[in-house]
Scaffold this motif. Structure first.
Motif, mmCIF file in Angstrom:
data_model
loop_
_atom_site.group_PDB
_atom_site.id
_atom_site.type_symbol
_atom_site.label_atom_id
_atom_site.label_comp_id
_atom_site.label_asym_id
_atom_site.label_seq_id
_atom_site.Cartn_x
_atom_site.Cartn_y
_atom_site.Cartn_z
ATOM 1 N N VAL A 141 0.855 -1.192 0.000
ATOM 2 C CA VAL A 141 0.000 0.000 0.000
ATOM 3 C C VAL A 141 0.886 1.235 0.000
ATOM 4 O O VAL A 141 2.070 1.173 0.341
ATOM 5 N N VAL A 142 0.316 2.347 -0.379
ATOM 6 C CA VAL A 142 1.072 3.602 -0.394
ATOM 7 C C VAL A 142 1.107 4.169 1.014
ATOM 8 O O VAL A 142 0.064 4.495 1.589
ATOM 9 N N HIS A 143 2.300 4.266 1.564
ATOM 10 C CA HIS A 143 2.472 4.978 2.829
ATOM 11 C C HIS A 143 2.466 6.477 2.569
ATOM 12 O O HIS A 143 1.864 7.245 3.307
ATOM 13 N N GLY A 144 3.128 6.900 1.490
ATOM 14 C CA GLY A 144 3.119 8.319 1.168
ATOM 15 C C GLY A 144 3.894 8.621 -0.090
ATOM 16 O O GLY A 144 4.636 7.780 -0.615
ATOM 17 N N ALA A 177 -10.711 11.512 -0.432
ATOM 18 C CA ALA A 177 -10.120 10.414 0.336
ATOM 19 C C ALA A 177 -10.688 9.061 -0.064
ATOM 20 O O ALA A 177 -9.939 8.076 -0.216
ATOM 21 N N ARG A 178 -11.991 8.999 -0.262
ATOM 22 C CA ARG A 178 -12.608 7.712 -0.600
ATOM 23 C C ARG A 178 -12.117 7.182 -1.939
ATOM 24 O O ARG A 178 -12.120 5.972 -2.177
ATOM 25 N N GLY A 179 -11.690 8.081 -2.798
ATOM 26 C CA GLY A 179 -11.247 7.672 -4.118
ATOM 27 C C GLY A 179 -9.860 7.070 -4.157
ATOM 28 O O GLY A 179 -9.417 6.600 -5.211
ATOM 29 N N ILE A 180 -9.148 7.071 -3.012
ATOM 30 C CA ILE A 180 -7.781 6.550 -3.016
ATOM 31 C C ILE A 180 -7.568 5.506 -1.916
ATOM 32 O O ILE A 180 -6.473 4.965 -1.766
ATOM 33 N N MET A 181 -8.616 5.163 -1.197
ATOM 34 C CA MET A 181 -8.466 4.252 -0.066
ATOM 35 C C MET A 181 -8.127 2.825 -0.478
ATOM 36 O O MET A 181 -7.690 2.027 0.348
ATOM 37 N N ASP A 182 -8.301 2.491 -1.751
ATOM 38 C CA ASP A 182 -7.935 1.140 -2.184
ATOM 39 C C ASP A 182 -6.422 0.945 -2.190
ATOM 40 O O ASP A 182 -5.935 -0.181 -2.058
ATOM 41 N N ILE A 183 -5.660 2.035 -2.311
ATOM 42 C CA ILE A 183 -4.197 1.928 -2.303
ATOM 43 C C ILE A 183 -3.572 2.626 -1.109
ATOM 44 O O ILE A 183 -2.385 2.448 -0.821
ATOM 45 N N MET A 184 -4.367 3.395 -0.376
ATOM 46 C CA MET A 184 -3.885 4.156 0.776
ATOM 47 C C MET A 184 -4.943 4.046 1.869
ATOM 48 O O MET A 184 -5.678 4.993 2.138
ATOM 49 N N LEU A 209 -8.582 6.900 6.459
ATOM 50 C CA LEU A 209 -8.745 8.346 6.378
ATOM 51 C C LEU A 209 -7.688 9.056 7.214
ATOM 52 O O LEU A 209 -7.240 10.144 6.866
ATOM 53 N N GLY A 210 -7.298 8.435 8.330
ATOM 54 C CA GLY A 210 -6.260 9.035 9.164
ATOM 55 C C GLY A 210 -4.936 9.119 8.441
ATOM 56 O O GLY A 210 -4.237 10.141 8.504
ATOM 57 N N LEU A 211 -4.559 8.038 7.758
ATOM 58 C CA LEU A 211 -3.319 8.019 6.988
ATOM 59 C C LEU A 211 -3.353 9.071 5.885
ATOM 60 O O LEU A 211 -2.384 9.822 5.689
ATOM 61 N N ILE A 212 -4.453 9.139 5.171
ATOM 62 C CA ILE A 212 -4.579 10.084 4.062
ATOM 63 C C ILE A 212 -4.468 11.524 4.560
ATOM 64 O O ILE A 212 -3.738 12.345 3.994
ATOM 65 N N GLY A 213 -5.191 11.833 5.638
ATOM 66 C CA GLY A 213 -5.136 13.186 6.182
ATOM 67 C C GLY A 213 -3.755 13.548 6.679
ATOM 68 O O GLY A 213 -3.259 14.653 6.446
ATOM 69 N N HIS A 214 -3.105 12.607 7.372
ATOM 70 C CA HIS A 214 -1.764 12.858 7.891
ATOM 71 C C HIS A 214 -0.782 13.106 6.761
ATOM 72 O O HIS A 214 0.047 14.029 6.836
ATOM 73 N N GLN A 215 -0.861 12.298 5.709
ATOM 74 C CA GLN A 215 0.075 12.455 4.600
ATOM 75 C C GLN A 215 -0.129 13.791 3.886
ATOM 76 O O GLN A 215 0.838 14.410 3.437
ATOM 77 N N TRP A 216 -1.366 14.239 3.777
ATOM 78 C CA TRP A 216 -1.593 15.549 3.165
ATOM 79 C C TRP A 216 -0.989 16.657 4.014
ATOM 80 O O TRP A 216 -0.259 17.505 3.514
#
Length: 247
Positions: free
Chosen positions: A96-99, A125-132, A135-142
C-alpha cells in the motif's frame, strides 16, 4: 540579622525573574529532528539523521519519494493491531502507499502552509483508499507532505495514484500466502528487474527488527526514476528478511 534582609530580598527577586524568563519562552530550546523520510521510528539499520525544515515554501523541493509499505508487517505491529480499517478481519492488503513525499537532496520540507486547509474531503479520500487505506493516513500524509507539493489536494492525490500505478510489483512478492524469506538485495533487484529504468541508486528497502517494512522509490517531479543518494544509503542492512503473509 537585619543586615541580611536586603540580600535575601535580592535573591528572591532574581529567582522570580528567572522563572518568568523561562515561562515566557525566552530560554534556549533544543531543536527537534527526525529521520529523513520515515514517518515511523527507524530501526538501527535504517536510522537517518538529517534534520527537516518546517513550514517550508510550498513546492520548494528536489524530488519525490514514493513509499510502498508491506501492510502485513505494519498489521503485526502494536499500532497496526488497533487499525481496523487496514488490518481488521477480512482485510488482505499487500503493498500500500504509505506516502508520496517531497524530498530534498538533504532533508525534506514538511507541514507547509496551504490555502487548501488540513482536512481532506471524503470525496477525495474515498477515491484513493484502495491503495492508501485509512482516512487518518490520508489526512496525515496531506498535512505533513502533500501540503509541501505545491499542488491542490485533488492534484496531489491524483499524482499519488499515478506514481503508484507506475510501479510494477514483482510477481513473486505481490501476493504472499506463506512467510517468505528473502534479503533486502533480492527484493531490491526484483523491483529493478520489473521496472525498466529503475536502478539500485533510486530505490531503498527498509525493515523492522525481522521483516520487510517499505520499498522507497525516488522519482523526479515528472515521475521518472532518479537517483537519491541520501535515501539509498539508508537501506536496510540485514542479510535476510521475512515477508509476513497476507491474512
Amino acid at each position: 540579622m537585619r543586615r541580611f534582609a536586603p540580600i535575601a530580598a535580592a535573591l528572591v527577586t532574581l529567582a522570580v525573574a528567572a522563572a518568568s524568563w523561562v515561562m515566557d519562552g525566552n530560554a534556549p530550546v533544543v531543536e527537534d529532528s527526525r529521520p529523513v523520510t520515515s514517518d515511523r521510528p527507524s530501526t538501527p539499520a535504517a536510522k537517518q539523521t538529517s534534520t527537516t525544515s518546517r513550514n517550508a515554501n510550498r513546492g520548494g523541493f528536489d524530488f519525490y519519494v514514493l513509499s510502498l509499505s508491506w501492510s502485513p508487517t505494519y498489521c503485526d505491529s502494536e499500532a497496526g493491531r488497533d487499525n481496523r480499517v487496514q488490518c481488521g478481519t477480512g482485510k488482505r492488503f499487500g503493498w500500500v502507499v504509505h506516502g508520496l513525499w517531497p524530498q530534498n537532496e538533504h532533508g525534506y520540507p514538511q507541514d507547509c502552509d496551504s490555502t487548501q486547509g488540513s482536512r481532506v474531503p471524503d470525496s477525495i479520500a474515498r477515491g484513493i483508499m484502495d491503495i492508501m487505506p485509512g482516512l487518518g493516513l490520508i489526512g496525515h500524509q496531506w498535512r505533513k507532505h502533500g501540503s509541501c507539493s505545491g499542488l491542490s489536494m485533488e492534484d496531489y492525490f491524483a499524482l499519488v495514484r499515478k506514481a503508484h500505478d507506475k510501479i510494477l510489483v514483482p510477481p513473486q512478492f505481490s501476493s504472499v500466502r506463506q512467510p517468505l524469506q528473502t534479503s533486502p538485495t533480492a527484493l531490491e533487484q526484483a523491483f529493478i528487474r520489473s521496472n525498466r529504468g529503475l536502478t539500485a541508486s533510486a530505490v531503498a528497502i527498509t525493515c523492522d527488527s525481522q521483516g520487510v517494512d517499505e520499498v522507497r522509490i525516488c522519482l523526479d517531479t515528472s515521475l521518472n526514476f532518479r537517483t537519491c543518494r541520501e535515501v539509498d544509503q539508508r537501506s536496510c542492512e540485514r542479510s535476510d528478511l521475512i515477508i509476513p503473509p497476507q491474512p
